[in-house]
Design a protein around this motif. Structure first.
Motif, short mmCIF file in Angstrom:
data_model
loop_
_atom_site.label_atom_id
_atom_site.label_comp_id
_atom_site.label_asym_id
_atom_site.label_seq_id
_atom_site.Cartn_x
_atom_site.Cartn_y
_atom_site.Cartn_z
N HIS A 205 -15.56 -76.05 52.18
CA HIS A 205 -15.87 -76.13 53.61
C HIS A 205 -16.09 -74.75 54.24
O HIS A 205 -16.96 -74.61 55.11
N VAL A 206 -15.34 -73.73 53.82
CA VAL A 206 -15.60 -72.41 54.39
C VAL A 206 -16.93 -71.87 53.87
O VAL A 206 -17.65 -71.16 54.59
N ARG A 207 -17.29 -72.21 52.63
CA ARG A 207 -18.61 -71.82 52.12
C ARG A 207 -19.72 -72.54 52.88
O ARG A 207 -20.73 -71.94 53.28
N ARG A 208 -19.53 -73.83 53.13
CA ARG A 208 -20.54 -74.60 53.86
C ARG A 208 -20.71 -74.09 55.29
O ARG A 208 -21.82 -74.03 55.82
N ARG A 209 -19.59 -73.72 55.92
CA ARG A 209 -19.69 -73.16 57.27
C ARG A 209 -20.48 -71.86 57.25
O ARG A 209 -21.28 -71.59 58.17
N HIS A 210 -20.28 -71.03 56.23
CA HIS A 210 -21.04 -69.79 56.11
C HIS A 210 -22.53 -70.06 56.00
O HIS A 210 -23.34 -69.33 56.58
N GLU A 211 -22.91 -71.11 55.30
CA GLU A 211 -24.32 -71.42 55.09
C GLU A 211 -24.98 -72.05 56.31
O GLU A 211 -26.13 -71.75 56.64
#
Length: 313
Positions: A205-211
């Motif tokens: 989820h933190v990776r998805r938020r970054h994207e």
């Protein structure tokens, strides 16, 4: 003494700066046991799954094969509530794979041409810094917070190489930080270890938020991101690492896979012999160069962290 365990998993982006994230949840042994009971029950609720892996959930394959997106989202939200109820600390660290390949990889020895170690050490150092901050804020008459025991998702040789240097990295830290770092990290199967499944959810989820930004993710992020800390390894820190690598005597002799395997064997022999370098001259030279490298890099990271912390106050 109450024990604390940190479960750590990773997620990798293939867009923009191709950022690597490592994320961890930290809690006491008792809360982790309670969490496990609740997690198993939530997994089993119809429609049930045997384990959570976010890549399978996103693509509706594996345990989520044949599911609707609505049912998938409901299951993820239910599991996020289980995490929030257990109130772990959340810690994550990230680095741009694009910047790492450009700045560090050309100067790095073979095993450090990949950025995993950067975040591996970043998670350990960031959690220890946060840990120390909490410990300093506790009343003087309470028991100190115990050291952290780290459990990382299995990474094959990549993770094993990173863990190989943990004891020496620990020795380079100032005593208050070293005291909060536990025994040698271990690696586990995220299909079998529920703490790793929770860390996988956080990392994803933190990776998805970054994207894509927080739109649509915020309700779950509010559940997943409780008390804790995060660190982004920026280009300036990577430049420091690259400069340190270029200064290390003999680093040119550890650039290939074969050369690293020889050096790794020397390191393992040194560990078995109580840190005494092996007798073979070439392996000994490479091993000593690597040991110098880790000490320099650990100190460089510490200097960088201190500057960042002062700016953030």
């Amino acid at each position: 003494m109450i024990s604390l365990h940190a479960f750590v998993d990773d997620s990798t982006s293939d867009v923009d700066d191709r950022r690597l994230f490592l994320a961890a949840y930290i809690n006491g042994a008792g809360p982790w046991i309670d969490f496990g009971h609740e997690w198993r029950a939530a997994l089993a609720e119809p429609p049930g799954i045997a384990y959570l892996k976010m890549a399978e959930a996103q693509n509706l394959r594996g345990e989520f094969k044949g599911w609707s997106a609505t049912d998938r989202d409901s299951k993820i939200l239910r599991l996020a509530h289980v995490i929030a109820a257990s109130r772990p600390w959340s810690v994550y660290c990230s680095v741009s794979r694009r910047d790492y390949a450009r700045i560090v990889a050309p100067a790095a020895p073979y095993p450090l041409k990949q950025p995993y170690f950067c975040c591996f050490w970043g998670i350990i150092r960031t959690s220890a810094d946060y840990h120390l901050h909490l410990d300093n804020d506790r009343p003087a008459d309470t028991h100190p917070i115990p050291p952290l025991q780290y459990v990382f998702d299995e990474q094959g040789g990549l993770g094993t190489d990173a863990a190989l240097w943990y004891a020496w990295l620990k020795q380079t830290q100032e005593p208050p930080i070293a005291a909060l770092m536990g025994d040698q990290p271990i690696f586990g199967d995220d299909k079998a270890m529920m703490g790793l499944q929770a860390a996988d959810m956080l990392a994803w989820h933190v990776r998805r938020r970054h994207e894509r930004g927080p739109d649509g993710l915020q309700p779950i992020l509010d559940l997943l991101l409780g008390d804790g800390a995060c660190r982004e390894v920026d280009a300036a820190a990577l430049e420091l690492w690259a400069r340190e690598f270029r200064r290390i005597p003999g680093v040119a002799g550890v650039q290939t896979k074969r050369e690293w395997h020889e050096t790794r064997a020397a390191a393992l022999a040194a560990i078995e012999a109580g840190e005494s370098p092996p007798a073979t001259s070439l392996a000994r030279l490479r091993w000593l160069s690597f040991k110098v490298a880790w000490r320099r890099l650990a100190k460089g990271w510490r200097r960088r962290v201190r500057r960042r912390n002062r700016r953030s106050r």
